[in-house]
Design an enzyme around this catalytic site. Structure first.
Site, mmCIF file in Angstrom:
data_model
loop_
_atom_site.group_PDB
_atom_site.id
_atom_site.type_symbol
_atom_site.label_atom_id
_atom_site.label_comp_id
_atom_site.label_asym_id
_atom_site.label_seq_id
_atom_site.Cartn_x
_atom_site.Cartn_y
_atom_site.Cartn_z
ATOM 1 N N SER A 56 0.852 -1.201 0.000
ATOM 2 C CA SER A 56 0.000 0.000 0.000
ATOM 3 C C SER A 56 0.881 1.241 0.000
ATOM 4 O O SER A 56 2.009 1.205 0.481
ATOM 5 C CB SER A 56 -0.868 0.021 1.261
ATOM 6 O OG SER A 56 -0.064 0.268 2.401
ATOM 7 N N ASP A 57 0.363 2.336 -0.529
ATOM 8 C CA ASP A 57 0.987 3.621 -0.249
ATOM 9 C C ASP A 57 0.819 3.858 1.258
ATOM 10 O O ASP A 57 0.026 3.186 1.924
ATOM 11 C CB ASP A 57 0.348 4.750 -1.083
ATOM 12 C CG ASP A 57 1.296 5.945 -1.247
ATOM 13 O OD1 ASP A 57 2.217 6.115 -0.413
ATOM 14 O OD2 ASP A 57 1.119 6.719 -2.212
ATOM 15 N N TRP A 58 1.556 4.817 1.786
ATOM 16 C CA TRP A 58 1.613 5.002 3.251
ATOM 17 C C TRP A 58 0.261 5.457 3.807
ATOM 18 O O TRP A 58 -0.174 6.589 3.590
ATOM 19 C CB TRP A 58 2.737 5.981 3.578
ATOM 20 C CG TRP A 58 4.052 5.305 3.840
ATOM 21 C CD1 TRP A 58 4.869 5.522 4.920
ATOM 22 C CD2 TRP A 58 4.703 4.286 3.065
ATOM 23 N NE1 TRP A 58 5.970 4.685 4.848
ATOM 24 C CE2 TRP A 58 5.895 3.920 3.743
ATOM 25 C CE3 TRP A 58 4.386 3.595 1.890
ATOM 26 C CZ2 TRP A 58 6.777 2.937 3.274
ATOM 27 C CZ3 TRP A 58 5.255 2.616 1.409
ATOM 28 C CH2 TRP A 58 6.426 2.304 2.104
ATOM 29 N N GLY A 59 -0.423 4.533 4.456
ATOM 30 C CA GLY A 59 -1.735 4.843 5.004
ATOM 31 C C GLY A 59 -2.877 4.601 4.032
ATOM 32 O O GLY A 59 -4.011 5.015 4.281
ATOM 33 N N ALA A 60 -2.603 3.909 2.920
ATOM 34 C CA ALA A 60 -3.644 3.721 1.900
ATOM 35 C C ALA A 60 -4.437 2.423 2.073
ATOM 36 O O ALA A 60 -5.304 2.115 1.263
ATOM 37 C CB ALA A 60 -3.028 3.777 0.496
#
Ligand SMILES: *[C@@H]1O[C@H](CO)[C@@H](O)[C@H](O)[C@H]1NC(C)=O
Ligand SMILES: *[C@@H]1O[C@H](CO)[C@@H](O)[C@H](O)[C@H]1NC(C)=O
Ligand SMILES: *[C@@H]1O[C@H](CO)[C@@H](O)[C@H](O)[C@H]1NC(C)=O
Ligand SMILES: *[C@@H]1O[C@H](CO)[C@@H](O)[C@H](O)[C@H]1NC(C)=O
Ligand SMILES: *[C@@H]1O[C@H](CO)[C@@H](O)[C@H](O)[C@H]1NC(C)=O
Length: 726
Positions: free
Chosen positions: A254-258
């Site tokens: 995931s992208d950071w926090g996605a």
């Protein structure tokens, strides 16, 4: 009609690659999966889950780390930004941005750049490099376009391919991002990208297909939604398109926090959650114990968790990280305790200077360039964009986070895609050094005092006036910009240029910008040249001087279109929930072609100090090696008296029934020619190059009919064309 899926096309290309000389320790996916199985087979469910779960934001040495295991042994993999080098690191090299790599239109330079990024990442013990970015420039305002390779999917595909090959040759896993349809910063976590299936594949998936052919180890899913479903829990995007259609064998992070869920994300194809937390820094996770519980509850099968761990372990073994891989020496969140591990070198610095010069695009020149110190007594330099950033405005990472307060020359965008600068050779320094002691160089960096600038410029033999715009990632905002809110120059740039040009009849404009700008002064009679060096990194002043003084003959080409006015562009930033990709296949120059709009400077455009002729174009459709369907040859001759490189570009026009844009880039070759020299340039068009995505049959097809191949020096400077039938 030949009906073939992109998967089979990808497999053909992969078979070819296996014959190339592998760098040490590299493995095929088959070998890597066999190694991975030996380890993952011995892991408990919790251990497998650990491999997929980030330890948490600012809790480890890197911007992300997953859990390792003791028995069986598997290291805690270190993930670090970004697409132009190693973030949060000292003793590194701050090289050119992706958009400059694209501007070289040179595969070898793109590869070598990535090799150096891989080498430095490895040197710091980074297992997973968070690049390349292949986010296309749709709207010219887009905040992160500079990290990637421009407005054309083919160029993005080549840029992505060479990046993956180069980084992974150094035993470091490359990460293609941001998957997918993440083409603006505003509302990136709340907006829904709306695009048809054909455009999705031909424009946005295309670069990923090329990177899968290169053996890509990981993909980062993006923040935005598609079909009202977050990209990181989108079964169609992750399972159907990426893993099934493209046969992607690596893992998706995931992208950071996605990440927004446990079972829905995992079952949709997400393999790793980053940096682990639910909300960055909260220490909780959708994976970890929540994933173990989801297996126990029957919401996720253990087989799927095994698959996730296998994909991660296989990528690790594929790039050969199991032998002699350095310990991680980054301390991303406590820089004062970072050990001194030197990964830069004279060779890397020399390369940055060279690729910086190779990516300078010369937009206009009435013959004033190159200059010679013999002809000059006094040079005036005007504009803060020629100055080194102050200690408080660019170079000091404590006071100036991720390059978002650069008060001097613009060398890279801001955000997670930036790195720290060991030093910056400013344009003034580069020009002064090259001009030598016999030439007086005067400067003013006050952008607002146009009278002082005019006075300074008035009695110089030549005046270089510098101006910039900037852009960057969403979490930082500079004067209301991450995506640029307009396309005008910053810091009074237009007035400054006007004032200098009014005062000096030998005015040369130099613009540093992440993308297109408006040029209201372009027809000023005293503006004798316009130079466009992009975002060149730490050697910026030297790279620029190399071109201005003719040590390097410019050959950079625009990787995007510069329009006469903002309304001419085919796409703009949207603040709606639904971001409609209504330009469909007509991204970038294709929109200008389809609507007969004259650009100010076309995609692929750039001048040289020499001139080049094209001739004797021949096309044949006899099958060449592998899946080549047509081959074109053309002779390019350097007709000037200066040695230099020309970028020959090949555009294909499909049969009318195919419904494609008027022409699309399908080949380029940067050829170095001594004055008077001629060379034959060959373009091979593969089945992939000549396919379109047919929505009805859901497969890639080569349309039957008459094709045109157009060869030229830019998308609007076609020198030779010929037709062929398939
Ligand atoms: C390594 O980086 C540190 C921190 O920027 C710096 O103080 C040191 O001088 C660098 N070492 C070398 C050899 O350049
Ligand atoms: C980086 O490249 C240099 C020069 O080829 C080499 O000596 C060095 O060992 C490489 N570093 C790593 C960590 O592989
Ligand atoms: C598991 O996920 C829930 C959200 O559904 C969250 O509230 C909880 O804190 C998570 N548990 C852990 C241990 O992270
Ligand atoms: C465009 O944006 C820049 C940077 O924020 C700002 O300084 C400038 O005033 C804006 N120009 C116009 C015409 O609004
Ligand atoms: C998008 O951003 C704008 C301004 O930043 C805001 O007004 C709007 O509500 C946002 N829309 C969505 C869908 O988040």
């Amino acid at each position: 009609m030949i009906c073939s899926s992109l998967t089979s096309i990808a497999v053909i290309a992969l078979a070819g690659l296996a014959q190339g000389a592998p760098t040490s320790n590299l493995r095929s996916w088959e070998e890597a999966y066999a190694k991975a199985e030996q380890v993952v087979d011995q892991m408990s469910l919790e251990q497998k889950v650990g491999l997929t779960t980030g330890i948490g934001w600012e809790k480890t040495l890197c911007v992300g780390n997953v859990h390792g295991t003791e028995d069986p042994y598997f290291p805690s993999l270190c993930l670090q930004d970004g697409p132009l080098g190693t973030r949060f690191a000292s003793n590194n090299t701050a090289g050119v941005s992706g958009i400059n790599a694209a501007a070289t239109f040179d595969r070898d330079l793109m590869y070598r750049r990535a090799e150096i990024i891989g080498n430095e990442s490895r040197g710091k013990g980074v297992h997973i490099q968070l690049g390349p970015s292949v986010d296309l420039i749709r709207a010219p305002h887009g905040g992160r376009g500079w990290e990637a390779f421009g407005e054309d999917p083919y160029l993005q595909g080549v840029g992505g391919y060479e990046f993956v090959k180069g980084v992974q040759s150094q035993n470091v896993i490359a990460t293609a991002k941001h998957y997918i349809l993440n083409n603006q910063e505003i509302n990136r976590t709340t907006s829904n990208s709306v695009v048809d299936e054909r455009t999705l594949r031909e424009i946005y998936v295309w670069p990923y297909a090329r990177m899968v052919e290169a053996g890509l180890g990981s993909v980062m899913c993006s923040y935005n939604l598609y079909e009202d479903i977050y990209a990181c829990e989108n079964d169609y995007l992750l399972n159907t398109v990426l893993k099934e259609e493209l046969s992607f064998k690596g893992f998706v992070m995931s992208d950071w926090g996605a990440t927004h869920s446990t079972a829905p994300s995992v079952n949709a194809g997400l393999d790793m959650t980053m940096p682990g937390d639910i909300i960055m820094g909260d220490g909780l996770s959708w994976f970890g114990p929540n994933l173990t519980k989801a297996v126990e509850d029957g919401d996720v099968s253990e087989e799927r968790v095994t698959d996730m761990a296998m994909r991660i372990a296989a990528a690790h073994f594929k790039v050969g990280q199991d032998k002699d891989f350095p310990e991680t020496s980054l301390v991303s969140f406590d820089r004062k305790s970072e050990p001194e591990v030197i990964v830069t070198s004279d060779e890397h610095i020399k390369f940055v200077r060279d690729i910086g010069a190779a990516s300078v695009v010369l937009l206009a020149n009435d013959g004033i360039l190159p200059v010679s110190s013999d002809d000059l007594q006094k040079i005036a330099i005007v504009g803060s964009d020629a100055a080194a950033p102050s200690e408080h405005g660019g170079l000091n990472e404590v006071e100036c986070t991720d390059m978002a307060c650069n008060d001097g020359t613009y060398v890279m965008g801001w955000g997670s895609g930036s790195v720290d600068f060991p030093y910056i050779i400013s344009p003034t320094e580069g020009i002064t050094n090259r001009a030598g002691d016999s030439v007086e160089v005067v400067h003013t960096y006050d952008d607002w005092d146009t009278e002082a600038a005019a006075e300074l410029a008035s009695d110089a033999d030549i005046a270089f006036v510098f101006a910039k715009t900037e852009a960057g990632e969403e979490y930082l905002m500079v004067d209301g910009n991450n995506d640029r809110k307009n396309l005008t120059l910053w810091n009074n740039g237009d007035n400054l240029i006007q004032a200098v040009a009014d005062a000096n009849e030998n005015t040369v404009v130099v613009i540093h910008s992440p993308g297109p700008i408006l040029m209201p002064w372009i027809d000023h009679e005293n503006i004798k040249a316009v130079v466009w060096p992009g975002l060149p990194g730490q050697e910026t002043g030297n790279s620029l001087a190399d071109v201005l003084f003719g040590d390097v003959n410019p050959s950079g080409r625009l990787p995007y279109t510069i329009a006469k006015k903002e309304e001419d562009y085919g796409a703009h930033i949207s603040t709606e929930y639904n971001i409609e990709y209504s330009e469909k296949l007509n991204i970038g120059y294709r929109h200008f072609d389809a609507n007969d709009i004259e650009p100010l400077f076309a995609f692929g455009y750039g001048l040289s100090y020499s001139t080049f002729d094209y001739g004797k174009l021949k096309v044949n459709t006899k099958r060449g090696k592998r899946d080549t369907l047509a081959t074109a040859t053309v002779f390019v001759r350097n007709t000037g008296d200066v040695d230099g490189a020309e970028v020959a570009q090949a555009y294909i026009s499909f049969p009318e029934s195919a419904g494609e844009p008027p022409k699309v880039l399908r080949g380029f070759e940067r050829v170095y020619l001594k004055a008077g020299q001629q060379r034959k340039v060959t373009f091979e068009f593969t089945e992939t190059d000549l396919s379109i995505y047919d929505e009805e049959s859901s497969c890639w097809v080569v349309p039957e009919g008459e094709y045109t191949v157009s060869i030229g020096a830019s998308s609007r400077d076609i020198r030779e064309s010929a037709t062929f039938d398939l």
